[in-house]
Design an enzyme around this catalytic site. Sequence first.
Site, PDB file in Angstrom:
ATOM      1  N   ASP A   1       2.152 -74.486-103.516  1.00 10.89           N
ATOM      2  CA  ASP A   1       1.668 -73.179-103.971  1.00 10.89           C
ATOM      3  C   ASP A   1       2.833 -72.210-104.043  1.00 10.89           C
ATOM      4  O   ASP A   1       3.788 -72.321-103.263  1.00 10.89           O
ATOM      5  CB  ASP A   1       0.588 -72.634-103.037  1.00 10.89           C
ATOM      6  CG  ASP A   1      -0.176 -71.499-103.707  1.00 10.89           C
ATOM      7  OD1 ASP A   1      -1.133 -71.785-104.440  1.00 10.89           O
ATOM      8  OD2 ASP A   1       0.220 -70.329-103.528  1.00 10.89           O
TER       9      ASP A   1
ATOM     10  N   ARG B   1      -9.203 -82.667 -99.764  1.00 11.16           N
ATOM     11  CA  ARG B   1      -9.004 -81.315 -99.212  1.00 11.16           C
ATOM     12  C   ARG B   1      -9.811 -81.124 -97.929  1.00 11.16           C
ATOM     13  O   ARG B   1      -9.384 -80.421 -97.015  1.00 11.16           O
ATOM     14  CB  ARG B   1      -9.415 -80.308-100.287  1.00 11.16           C
ATOM     15  CG  ARG B   1      -9.459 -78.872 -99.923  1.00 11.16           C
ATOM     16  CD  ARG B   1      -8.086 -78.264 -99.850  1.00 11.16           C
ATOM     17  NE  ARG B   1      -8.216 -76.832 -99.636  1.00 11.16           N
ATOM     18  CZ  ARG B   1      -8.545 -76.283 -98.470  1.00 11.16           C
ATOM     19  NH1 ARG B   1      -8.733 -77.037 -97.419  1.00 11.16           N
ATOM     20  NH2 ARG B   1      -8.660 -74.979 -98.361  1.00 11.16           N
TER      21      ARG B   1
ATOM     22  N   TYR C   1       2.505 -60.323-104.620  1.00  6.39           N
ATOM     23  CA  TYR C   1       1.616 -60.708-103.512  1.00  6.39           C
ATOM     24  C   TYR C   1       2.101 -60.112-102.192  1.00  6.39           C
ATOM     25  O   TYR C   1       1.300 -59.712-101.349  1.00  6.39           O
ATOM     26  CB  TYR C   1       1.498 -62.237-103.409  1.00  6.39           C
ATOM     27  CG  TYR C   1       0.574 -62.816-104.456  1.00  6.39           C
ATOM     28  CD1 TYR C   1      -0.804 -62.837-104.254  1.00  6.39           C
ATOM     29  CD2 TYR C   1       1.058 -63.321-105.653  1.00  6.39           C
ATOM     30  CE1 TYR C   1      -1.666 -63.350-105.219  1.00  6.39           C
ATOM     31  CE2 TYR C   1       0.212 -63.832-106.624  1.00  6.39           C
ATOM     32  CZ  TYR C   1      -1.151 -63.841-106.401  1.00  6.39           C
ATOM     33  OH  TYR C   1      -1.998 -64.334-107.348  1.00  6.39           O
TER      34      TYR C   1
ATOM     35  N   ARG D   1      -2.586 -76.424-113.137  1.00 14.51           N
ATOM     36  CA  ARG D   1      -3.693 -76.614-112.196  1.00 14.51           C
ATOM     37  C   ARG D   1      -4.530 -77.850-112.526  1.00 14.51           C
ATOM     38  O   ARG D   1      -5.749 -77.848-112.371  1.00 14.51           O
ATOM     39  CB  ARG D   1      -4.608 -75.371-112.157  1.00 14.51           C
ATOM     40  CG  ARG D   1      -3.961 -74.135-111.556  1.00 14.51           C
ATOM     41  CD  ARG D   1      -3.968 -74.195-110.032  1.00 14.51           C
ATOM     42  NE  ARG D   1      -3.427 -72.986-109.439  1.00 14.51           N
ATOM     43  CZ  ARG D   1      -4.174 -72.045-108.860  1.00 14.51           C
ATOM     44  NH1 ARG D   1      -5.469 -72.160-108.780  1.00 14.51           N
ATOM     45  NH2 ARG D   1      -3.586 -70.988-108.334  1.00 14.51           N
TER      46      ARG D   1
HETATM   47  O1  CP3 Z   1      -2.106 -78.664-110.248  1.00 17.11           O
HETATM   48  C1  CP3 Z   1      -1.284 -77.766-110.043  1.00 17.11           C
HETATM   49  O2  CP3 Z   1      -1.093 -76.853-110.868  1.00 17.11           O
HETATM   50  C2  CP3 Z   1      -0.382 -77.851-108.807  1.00 17.11           C
HETATM   51  C3  CP3 Z   1      -0.534 -76.968-107.737  1.00 17.11           C
HETATM   52  C4  CP3 Z   1      -0.557 -75.446-107.817  1.00 17.11           C
HETATM   53  C5  CP3 Z   1      -1.425 -74.685-106.988  1.00 17.11           C
HETATM   54  N1  CP3 Z   1      -1.097 -73.356-107.129  1.00 17.11           N
HETATM   55  C6  CP3 Z   1      -2.457 -75.235-106.102  1.00 17.11           C
HETATM   56  C7  CP3 Z   1      -3.528 -74.352-105.578  1.00 17.11           C
HETATM   57  C8  CP3 Z   1       0.244 -74.533-108.500  1.00 17.11           C
HETATM   58  C9  CP3 Z   1       1.305 -74.815-109.554  1.00 17.11           C
HETATM   59  C10 CP3 Z   1      -0.097 -73.222-108.058  1.00 17.11           C
HETATM   60  C11 CP3 Z   1       0.572 -72.002-108.521  1.00 17.11           C
HETATM   61  C12 CP3 Z   1       0.013 -70.681-108.152  1.00 17.11           C
HETATM   62  N2  CP3 Z   1      -0.538 -70.285-106.956  1.00 17.11           N
HETATM   63  C13 CP3 Z   1       0.067 -69.553-108.989  1.00 17.11           C
HETATM   64  C14 CP3 Z   1       0.696 -69.520-110.361  1.00 17.11           C
HETATM   65  C15 CP3 Z   1      -0.142 -70.159-111.389  1.00 17.11           C
HETATM   66  C16 CP3 Z   1      -1.390 -69.432-111.738  1.00 17.11           C
HETATM   67  O3  CP3 Z   1      -2.460 -70.032-111.597  1.00 17.11           O
HETATM   68  O4  CP3 Z   1      -1.281 -68.286-112.181  1.00 17.11           O
HETATM   69  C17 CP3 Z   1      -0.521 -68.476-108.302  1.00 17.11           C
HETATM   70  C18 CP3 Z   1      -0.709 -67.059-108.822  1.00 17.11           C
HETATM   71  C19 CP3 Z   1      -0.891 -68.953-107.008  1.00 17.11           C
HETATM   72  C20 CP3 Z   1      -1.480 -68.157-105.888  1.00 17.11           C
HETATM   73  C21 CP3 Z   1      -2.774 -68.688-105.436  1.00 17.11           C
HETATM   74  N3  CP3 Z   1      -2.971 -69.912-104.857  1.00 17.11           N
HETATM   75  C22 CP3 Z   1      -4.028 -68.025-105.493  1.00 17.11           C
HETATM   76  C23 CP3 Z   1      -4.252 -66.652-106.090  1.00 17.11           C
HETATM   77  C24 CP3 Z   1      -4.954 -68.900-104.916  1.00 17.11           C
HETATM   78  C25 CP3 Z   1      -6.396 -68.608-104.636  1.00 17.11           C
HETATM   79  C26 CP3 Z   1      -7.240 -68.614-105.833  1.00 17.11           C
HETATM   80  C27 CP3 Z   1      -7.718 -70.004-106.099  1.00 17.11           C
HETATM   81  O5  CP3 Z   1      -7.615 -70.462-107.249  1.00 17.11           O
HETATM   82  O6  CP3 Z   1      -8.235 -70.594-105.151  1.00 17.11           O
HETATM   83  C28 CP3 Z   1      -4.289 -70.106-104.564  1.00 17.11           C
HETATM   84  C29 CP3 Z   1      -4.878 -71.307-103.955  1.00 17.11           C
HETATM   85  C30 CP3 Z   1      -4.613 -72.637-104.617  1.00 17.11           C
HETATM   86  N4  CP3 Z   1      -3.415 -73.078-105.099  1.00 17.11           N
HETATM   87  C31 CP3 Z   1      -5.571 -73.679-104.788  1.00 17.11           C
HETATM   88  C32 CP3 Z   1      -4.891 -74.762-105.378  1.00 17.11           C
HETATM   89  C33 CP3 Z   1      -5.446 -76.110-105.726  1.00 17.11           C
HETATM   90  C34 CP3 Z   1      -7.008 -73.648-104.320  1.00 17.11           C
HETATM   91  C35 CP3 Z   1      -7.050 -73.910-102.857  1.00 17.11           C
HETATM   92  C36 CP3 Z   1      -8.252 -74.709-102.423  1.00 17.11           C
HETATM   93  O7  CP3 Z   1      -9.260 -74.077-102.139  1.00 17.11           O
HETATM   94  O8  CP3 Z   1      -8.167 -75.948-102.367  1.00 17.11           O
END
Ligand code: CP3
Length: 348
Positions: free
Chosen positions: A77, A40, A153, A27
């Site tokens: 994602d 974004r 999920y 992340r």
């Molecule tokens: O920089 C990076 O790591 C690259 C991109 C990346 C994202 N999600 C972007 C994202 C990666 C590798 C993920 C993986 C991901 N997504 C996982 C596995 C890794 C982990 O953190 O455990 C999981 C469980 C998800 C599912 C997911 N995506 C959730 C639960 C959420 C909402 C919670 C949150 O943090 O907002 C997301 C959204 C998400 N994925 C965001 C980003 C940058 C935030 C969205 C935004 O508001 O811009």
Amino acid sequence: MADSAQKPLLDVLLGNRRDPVPIWMMRQAGRHLPEYMELRSTAKNFLDFCYTPSLATEATLQPIQRYNMDGAILFADILLVLDALGQGVRFEKGVGPIVEPVSPGGRLNKVPVQTAKERLSPVYETVSRVKEKLDPSKTLIGFAGAPWTVALYAIEGRGGTDKNTARLWAHENPAGLDLLLDDLVEVTAHYMAAQVEAGADALMMFESWAEGLADDVFEQIVIEPNRKLVVRLRELGVTVPIIGFPRGAATMLPAYTDVTGVSAVGLDTAVSPAFVNRELPDHFPVQGHLDPLLLMAGGDKMERRVIELIDAYRDRPHIFNLGHGVLPTTPIKHVERVVELVRAQAAK
Ligand code: CP3
């Protein structure tokens, strides 16, 4: 020159030690970066953002430009696969992901694998655009969610639950859960293979919700599907290294690395270096595992832990990373300090 000679991170994944150790952070793109927030705000919603190659390419490159990380992780994602399968994924502000839940006895095969794979083409386009722009010393990491974490999920229908609905399936409906996991293995293998075709140098399987499972359940729903996914990727001709990240594997970590065939393992926050060095083979590459909250706190304690982790893994291939993702309120200065410290730890 072999690709790996000029890409330190890839070289470590192939089993070689590098000095200084390469660094990237899960992340590393996203909400702690003001430039991400700005980018974004130009997209209608998060899914659209992920499916727009110009935006996803820029988001992938932002942490490379700001921090000079050794690895770029594709911006996407883990839930895109469910969206491509027609499972109706939405990201709601302040709530997180919402997915159309699958019922017991249901399948994750609403559309053929090839159709789902094609729907994910914008992601492959992002990979090839990033690859074109990325300095040859950097490693481009493609990824997907591992089957159990994605199934969770689909069963729970949203993030932020206690996850017991999905965990109960392992006891009450193991055959149904196996079918879901098999559906996900197949589509995820094609999705990841297409990322490699587009230029990914390595792959990572995010098994972010492997914690809290009984050992026999862990074998059934984490180890076996991860193993099948690795086998399927190799059958599809993928030769790049594959990083597994079974977050919360605890004492099952050695069984996971031994059985799945992963090339390297991402370590979580809770594991101790003494356990890792005792339980994993000497040459086995590891990636980890600074506590994201310590990164947020910063200061001397953070600095001591960075040095401690590097020293603990001096004798094995090691990539510096976090035990889980960068949190949104993490100060940029702390990330910069960790990168600086890691680079300064090269053996004299
Ligand atoms: O920089 C990076 O790591 C690259 C991109 C990346 C994202 N999600 C972007 C994202 C990666 C590798 C993920 C993986 C991901 N997504 C996982 C596995 C890794 C982990 O953190 O455990 C999981 C469980 C998800 C599912 C997911 N995506 C959730 C639960 C959420 C909402 C919670 C949150 O943090 O907002 C997301 C959204 C998400 N994925 C965001 C980003 C940058 C935030 C969205 C935004 O508001 O811009």
